[in-house]
Scaffold this active site. Structure first.
Site, PDB file in Angstrom:
ATOM      1  N   LYS A  53       0.837  -1.195   0.000  1.00 63.38           N
ATOM      2  CA  LYS A  53       0.000   0.000   0.000  1.00 63.38           C
ATOM      3  C   LYS A  53       0.871   1.243   0.000  1.00 63.38           C
ATOM      4  O   LYS A  53       2.012   1.229   0.473  1.00 63.38           O
ATOM      5  CB  LYS A  53      -0.948  -0.002   1.198  1.00 63.38           C
ATOM      6  CG  LYS A  53      -0.262   0.045   2.549  1.00 63.38           C
ATOM      7  CD  LYS A  53      -1.266   0.014   3.678  1.00 63.38           C
ATOM      8  CE  LYS A  53      -0.591   0.098   5.045  1.00 63.38           C
ATOM      9  NZ  LYS A  53       0.147   1.346   5.284  1.00 63.38           N
TER      10      LYS A  53
ATOM     11  N   LYS B  66       0.704  -0.330  10.041  1.00 63.34           N
ATOM     12  CA  LYS B  66       1.834   0.233   9.300  1.00 63.34           C
ATOM     13  C   LYS B  66       1.600   1.715   9.014  1.00 63.34           C
ATOM     14  O   LYS B  66       0.468   2.181   8.909  1.00 63.34           O
ATOM     15  CB  LYS B  66       2.032  -0.533   7.985  1.00 63.34           C
ATOM     16  CG  LYS B  66       2.400  -2.004   8.191  1.00 63.34           C
ATOM     17  CD  LYS B  66       3.778  -2.123   8.820  1.00 63.34           C
ATOM     18  CE  LYS B  66       4.157  -3.569   9.096  1.00 63.34           C
ATOM     19  NZ  LYS B  66       3.453  -4.147  10.233  1.00 63.34           N
ATOM     20  N   ASP B  67       2.707   2.445   8.836  1.00 60.61           N
ATOM     21  CA  ASP B  67       2.647   3.882   8.622  1.00 60.61           C
ATOM     22  C   ASP B  67       1.819   4.245   7.397  1.00 60.61           C
ATOM     23  O   ASP B  67       1.778   3.499   6.408  1.00 60.61           O
ATOM     24  CB  ASP B  67       4.068   4.437   8.443  1.00 60.61           C
ATOM     25  CG  ASP B  67       4.932   4.183   9.659  1.00 60.61           C
ATOM     26  OD1 ASP B  67       5.000   5.069  10.520  1.00 60.61           O
ATOM     27  OD2 ASP B  67       5.523   3.094   9.745  1.00 60.61           O
ATOM     28  N   LYS B  68       1.207   5.419   7.460  1.00 55.14           N
ATOM     29  CA  LYS B  68       0.435   5.908   6.316  1.00 55.14           C
ATOM     30  C   LYS B  68       1.351   6.526   5.269  1.00 55.14           C
ATOM     31  O   LYS B  68       1.273   6.178   4.091  1.00 55.14           O
ATOM     32  CB  LYS B  68      -0.596   6.942   6.774  1.00 55.14           C
ATOM     33  CG  LYS B  68      -1.383   7.563   5.617  1.00 55.14           C
ATOM     34  CD  LYS B  68      -2.510   8.461   6.100  1.00 55.14           C
ATOM     35  CE  LYS B  68      -3.300   9.009   4.914  1.00 55.14           C
ATOM     36  NZ  LYS B  68      -4.485   9.787   5.351  1.00 55.14           N
TER      37      LYS B  68
END
Length: 357
Positions: free
Chosen positions: A31, A60-62
């Site tokens: 992503k 998880k980080d954006k």
């Protein structure tokens, strides 16, 4: 410190492979510029499945390009593989016997490009990264643990102390909540005269998130009080084995210190909860005094806002496997692996004196 997504690449390292049989489908996604929960919601809508049917090992980080494994119940792999969604790529899908749970991962591999860093900083950053790999990285929770407005722990603290009005004030001041259905439900409950019922309108997942953020902030407080000697054992510490996470009481620190120096064990800090193993002596005093300062009773963790908080221990430092420190155009590239629950941003905080934002 902000990154372009391509400058912050994260690859989740699964704890095990799917068995290829069962009613759950495990699938890997890549992503970009999406949080894990945003990605799950998109996939759930596309599959016409409730988002509660999905599992994940970690958030998880954006603002990154991240690869991670998700699970969904009752959807065959072939259907998942057909998905075509913006910012999400499906890499593979296989059957498994159970839902993926939080923490079911070995760790995460990071590739981070730092822009506008002087090439002359390379030797000192190489030296500091090597030192972190040897001595360990402070295992504090990163800023993203506390939400976009960095107030999740404050909401958790208000919930813990039964300060319902303050907790609701924080929640309703969030721009994403102000005009939502949740805000309407909260306001209706307040009009009916029950602040506690208004708090109960907050989804269980969010209440738990706020409370765990408060637990994380308390852990960070203890860690800071133990800095900079996070390898140093105290008599009465609860130490943890890095090989399997097993906790045990340190009766005699001088006897066990060589194991800490060899990075076999580390002292731990509290994720406060009613089942959490407590240290003795000086370490116990430190933790008790922190709760006293906060105005929180240890027993309060047994049940707050409808949620039980059993608690656990967390090592004060984490092991980092260093792969690369390399000069690139307009900056430096770092490649390293951290265990589950470790924050790459904490590694960068340890280098901040040498970085230009």
């Amino acid at each position: 410190m902000r990154f372009a997504p391509d400058d912050f690449i994260v690859e989740e390292l699964p704890l095990y492979e799917p068995s290829r049989v069962g009613t759950h489908t495990y699938f890997a996604i890549r992503k970009r510029n999406l949080s894990t929960l945003e990605a799950i919601n998109q996939i759930a809508r596309a599959l016409q499945v409730n988002s509660r049917n999905f599992g994940y090992a970690g958030l998880k980080d954006k603002q990154a390009v991240t690869t991670q494994v998700l699970s969904v119940e009752g959807v065959p792999p072939e259907q998942v593989l057909k998905l075509e969604l913006p910012k999400i790529e499906i890499l593979w899908a296989e059957r498994h016997t159970h839902k993926l749970r939080v923490g079911h991962l070995r760790g995460n591999r990071f590739e981070i490009t730092l822009r506008d860093v002087s090439q002359t900083a390379l030797p000192v950053i190489e030296k500091n990264m090597a030192q972190l790999a040897t001595d360990g990285v402070p295992n504090r929770f990163g800023a993203q643990r506390f939400g976009n407005k960095h107030d999740s722990h404050l909401i958790g603290k208000a919930l813990m102390k039964g300060e319902w009005e303050e907790a609701l004030h924080y929640v309703l001041s969030d721009e994403t909540t102000q005009f939502s259905e949740l805000a309407k439900r909260i306001e209706r409950a307040k009009v009916q005269g029950s602040l506690e019922k208004a708090v109960a309108c907050i989804p269980h997942r969010l209440r738990k998130l706020y409370l765990s953020a408060y637990q994380a902030s308390l852990f960070n407080c203890v860690l800071e009080k133990r800095m900079p000697n996070l390898r140093q054992l105290w008599d009465g510490d609860i130490a943890m084995k890095h090989s399997n996470g097993a906790p045990f009481l340190i009766e005699n620190a001088s006897v066990e210190q060589p194991r800490a120096d060899a990075f076999e064990i580390s002292p731990s800090g509290p994720i406060f909860g009613y089942k959490m193993r407590q240290p003795t002596r000086e370490a116990h005093t430190l933790e008790v005094e922190l709760l006293d300062t906060e105005g929180v009773k240890f027993e309060a963790f047994r049940k707050v806002a409808g949620i039980r908080l059993p608690g656990t221990r967390r090592p004060l430092r984490m092991q980092m496997e260093l792969h690369q420190v390399k000069s690139v155009d307009m900056g430096l590239r770092l490649r390293f692996t951290l265990p589950a629950g470790g924050y790459a941003t904490v590694v960068l905080e340890e280098l901040k004196d040498y970085l230009v934002d």
